[in-house]
Design an enzyme around this catalytic site. Sequence first.
Site, short mmCIF file in Angstrom:
data_model
loop_
_atom_site.label_atom_id
_atom_site.label_comp_id
_atom_site.label_asym_id
_atom_site.label_seq_id
_atom_site.Cartn_x
_atom_site.Cartn_y
_atom_site.Cartn_z
N GLU A 185 1.13 -1.38 0.15
CA GLU A 185 -0.02 -0.30 0.19
C GLU A 185 0.73 1.32 0.02
OE1 GLU A 185 -3.22 0.66 -0.48
OE2 GLU A 185 -3.50 2.48 0.36
N TYR A 186 1.99 0.72 0.29
CA TYR A 186 2.69 2.15 0.68
C TYR A 186 3.43 2.46 -0.75
CZ TYR A 186 6.75 5.81 1.77
OH TYR A 186 8.04 6.64 1.87
N SER A 209 19.59 3.67 -1.84
CA SER A 209 18.93 2.81 -2.07
C SER A 209 18.51 2.10 -3.67
CB SER A 209 17.31 3.92 -1.92
OG SER A 209 16.99 4.76 -3.26
N LEU A 210 17.53 1.66 -3.43
CA LEU A 210 17.49 0.31 -4.52
C LEU A 210 16.23 0.62 -5.21
CD1 LEU A 210 18.33 -2.61 -3.83
CD2 LEU A 210 18.77 -1.64 -5.52
N ASP A 225 14.57 -9.02 3.62
CA ASP A 225 13.57 -8.26 4.30
C ASP A 225 14.36 -8.27 6.17
OD1 ASP A 225 11.53 -6.60 4.20
OD2 ASP A 225 10.44 -8.36 4.44
N GLU A 268 23.11 -5.85 5.70
CA GLU A 268 21.40 -5.80 6.19
C GLU A 268 21.54 -7.01 6.98
OE1 GLU A 268 19.45 -4.83 3.92
OE2 GLU A 268 17.66 -5.02 4.16
N TYR A 288 24.26 -10.13 7.26
CA TYR A 288 24.62 -10.81 5.61
C TYR A 288 24.92 -9.60 4.34
CZ TYR A 288 23.15 -15.81 5.07
OH TYR A 288 23.04 -16.69 5.90
N LYS A 323 22.63 -7.01 -9.85
CA LYS A 323 23.78 -5.81 -10.26
C LYS A 323 24.91 -6.19 -10.79
CE LYS A 323 23.53 -5.54 -4.79
NZ LYS A 323 24.52 -5.36 -3.04
N LYS A 340 11.45 -7.12 -6.89
CA LYS A 340 10.74 -7.87 -5.87
C LYS A 340 9.64 -9.40 -6.14
CE LYS A 340 9.32 -4.23 -3.43
NZ LYS A 340 10.18 -4.37 -1.78
N CYS A 358 -29.09 -22.80 13.57
CA CYS A 358 -27.94 -22.91 11.75
C CYS A 358 -28.12 -21.97 10.83
CB CYS A 358 -28.21 -24.77 11.17
SG CYS A 358 -27.07 -24.67 9.91
N CYS A 360 -23.38 -26.45 14.03
CA CYS A 360 -24.87 -27.19 14.34
C CYS A 360 -25.30 -28.37 14.94
CB CYS A 360 -25.17 -27.62 12.22
SG CYS A 360 -26.77 -27.98 11.95
N CYS A 394 -29.27 -31.88 8.38
CA CYS A 394 -28.73 -30.71 7.76
C CYS A 394 -28.28 -31.04 6.22
CB CYS A 394 -27.67 -29.93 9.27
SG CYS A 394 -26.91 -28.22 8.03
#
Length: 685
Positions: free
Chosen positions: A40-41, A87-88, A123, A182, A232, A305, A329, A423, A441, A447
Amino acid sequence: MQKANSSSSLIEQVEQLHTLLNHYNYQYYVMDEPSVPDSEYDRLIRELIAIEQNNPELKTLDSPSQKVGGEPLKAFSQVTHQIPMLSLDNVFSSDEWEAFVNRLHDRVRHNEKIKICAEPKLDGLAVSLRYVQGVLVQAATRGDGSTGENITENIRTIKSIPLKLKGENGIDYPEVLEVRGEVFMPKSSFKKLNDTAIKKGEKSFANPRNAAAGSLRQLDSKITAQRHLDFYAYGLGYVGNLKNDSKVFLKNSHYQRLCQIKKLGLPMCPEVLLLETTDQVQEFYQNILDKREALSYEIDGTVLKVDDVVLQEKLGYVARAPRWAIAYKFPAQEELTIVEDVEFQVGRTGAITPVARLKPVFVGGVTVSNATLHNQDEIERLGLKINDAVIIRRAGDVIPQIVSVVLEKRHSNAKEIVFPKTCPVCDSNVNRNEGEAVLRCTAGLFCQAQRKEAIKHFSSRKAHDIDGLGDKLVEQLVDEDLISTPADLFKLTEIDISSMERMGVKSAKKLIVAIENAKETTLAKFIYGLGIREVGEATANNLANHFCNLSAIQTASFESLQAVDDVGEIVAKNIIDFFKEEHNLVVVNALNEIMTWPNIVMKKVEELPLTDQTFVLTGSLSQMGRSEAKAALQSLGAKVSGSISAKTHFLVAGEKAGSKLTKAQNLDITILSEEDLIKLFAKYT
Ligand code: D41
């Protein structure tokens, strides 16, 4: 101030985007508690960038699009990066990846093959480690790319980060060496941390990234030390003053640089590969995606890269991202959507399950429009109302889950979820057993919903495998009152079937044959096919092997049932309750008249050839399905387990066997190929 060429609604839109994005940034970077999914971001920031590209006058210096990361926290001292931390940029599809490659070729007029260093995208959190004369003197977060926070004390608690480099100062490494990489929290540590937090009634972290961030931002490094973070390396920052020739250290290949960093004692991700051409990237991406669940750490894509450092320099940078690297991604596993309604489904055993009807959303690679809410407790835990905005998650093959409600997006149209008093299908009474979260139920086969599910289960592949009897057809046949129990299937005529929607004479004929064939079965399949609560394939097999005939199972006592493998108090009670119910007995007796299973007294389990042997199946088998192999093994008395342990006797490894194979090898467990398995079956049958 209003600009002549931007409409006021556009200005308003940009202002709204600024406010929202700044708020989300704060939640994410400062509070380590994101309120919306990353996807969403990403969507909002792309929307903002697109507006800014078309209306440059709206692009202000303080626009969230101009930010690399978060504001530094006030409590830590600040560190200015000697070389900024970049940044990437992202791509999300093979087309976008190819467009990136085309731009590479265009820019450098490079017609030769471009080697690519391919890395998983961890991540976690980017950090910079500064070694002077081989000693770790400073560690900083990326912050906004130019200035980060001094987290040296916390970084020192990470066991895999050496406080002193291996080798000789000035020979093996330069006077000053900055390593970038990271910091992340392995999945297992994340789970432990959250389990403990939940037990103590404390707040849990949304994901390993937030947990890693929260742990690194502790002012008290003793807390960080308890969090089991890992690291890493993925690149270099400032490199200075190598006594000899600095070129000795700085190989012109990014991949080789990483290998050299590794020689100095800093961990490098074992999945990193040097690819000879850009054509191999798609395969790398797919392989890493396939491995994703099995990896011990969370990743959200790959980073690609240009390997040649000279070429990297020629390509240079745009804004604050290199032109020579890109994050490719994976489809987002979490998305934002709306719960449009909550409906109640009645399952085979009468369990009434609330199901959220969602505004369809593409998540984890598929479009999702429903999510189970499990039970009332789950709804209370989420605090969910109809019309709420929710974060939905779909990881691997796992069914979609509602992770949380985004309370700040709740509107006045939010409606309480009301559980049915009776039910929803047959209107009979419902009850909630003590200690159980589910509502049921009480009508059993009276049923309509339970009837349908019982018949679907009876004819399913693992039970009586009636080909051509799909779910929709079962529903129609029940709705038309042509059948109401599994036993009724055997009374169906060609005319009955061909009168159903979309049913021709030919398929009706075929189905009649399939139903006829289903009469011949095994005791284990018959027991499984009855659909007794919590009696799955394995338990049904164990019951059949133990008791050898139906009436023995029907009349078995609570205690004698528990003598069977896998059968505890709950399952034993379920079996007894099932056979106590008059309407079940009518069906069982009718079926007992119809069905035939080899009436030889089956061998007692102790006499079966593979009794007491535990097998695990992994990888794909080419000549049979895994469930077929499992059933065949079980019929020879073997136990088939899902995971390798010291108690495993044999691992059957098919094509593309992965971590289970390695684990079995480490434990010295006998490995069988598919061929070995087939030989084994031939020997005993
Ligand atoms: O695994 C990662 N998250 C990762 C991040 C990686 N494998 N490589 C990276 N390389 C870079 C450049 C190319 C700029 C040196 C990165 C990042 N940057 C990065 N991490 C956070 C922002 C940028």
